[in-house]
Design a protein around this motif. Sequence first.
Motif, mmCIF file in Angstrom:
data_model
loop_
_atom_site.group_PDB
_atom_site.id
_atom_site.type_symbol
_atom_site.label_atom_id
_atom_site.label_comp_id
_atom_site.label_asym_id
_atom_site.label_seq_id
_atom_site.Cartn_x
_atom_site.Cartn_y
_atom_site.Cartn_z
ATOM 1 N N GLY A 156 0.755 -1.121 -0.046
ATOM 2 C CA GLY A 156 0.096 0.051 -0.117
ATOM 3 C C GLY A 156 0.880 1.273 0.132
ATOM 4 N N ASN A 166 -4.664 1.205 -1.510
ATOM 5 C CA ASN A 166 -5.007 -0.144 -0.643
ATOM 6 C C ASN A 166 -3.690 -1.299 -1.148
ATOM 7 O OD1 ASN A 166 -7.348 0.823 0.454
ATOM 8 N ND2 ASN A 166 -8.521 0.407 -1.455
ATOM 9 N N PRO A 167 -3.284 -2.038 -0.374
ATOM 10 C CA PRO A 167 -2.477 -3.078 -0.512
ATOM 11 C C PRO A 167 -3.054 -4.060 -1.208
ATOM 12 C CG PRO A 167 -2.411 -2.422 1.858
ATOM 13 C CD PRO A 167 -3.506 -1.624 1.057
#
Length: 202
Positions: A156, A166-167
Amino acid sequence: MAANFGELVLVVGDHHLPSRAVSIPEPFQKMLVPNKMQHVFVDEYNRLKELVGATAASNVHCVAGEYDLQPDSTINTNAVLSGAMPSFPDTKVIQLGSFRVGIIGGHQVAPYGDLRALSMFRKKLGVDVMVCGRRRKNGVVEYDGGYYIFPGSITGAFSAHTTEVNPSFILLAVQGSKVVCYVYELVNGEVDVSKTEFSKQQ
């Protein structure tokens, strides 16, 4: 697992360890089960040891990221785990099932992630599928007769263009002329999974 899903390929991008992130998110660490994947694709060498140690994949395919210093081929797992610094290429092409797959860090293409520019690069490499880093938005896109896989950032890590990342990572299951892509994204602490499939006409 591999017997049911074909060749399993972990696709990881833009981890930026340790400069922009301290670790891979714990929910992802729990999912990276050793000896389940046959291949790992990654676009940065820095801290690659952690990824290889987590997955214990026998074939690690790494290309130079924008911030890597050395530019040549498949990395020996033992060399990575021992801390040796291998050389690596700017691009790489491998065969998976019926597909020729190209891997690039993404910094070679301007604007970053631009599909028209990537299409030209894909045709230059002569590949069916292009795996590309540097673009924080993950996903699988079909464009101009090819497929483009963007793993996003497994940590992320922010970029110059956005801090809202977002990862994510992608798992490919390759069986001959068919590929199933599972996109894993960490959203508000929960792992969201989406699936895309594509096939190569014989």
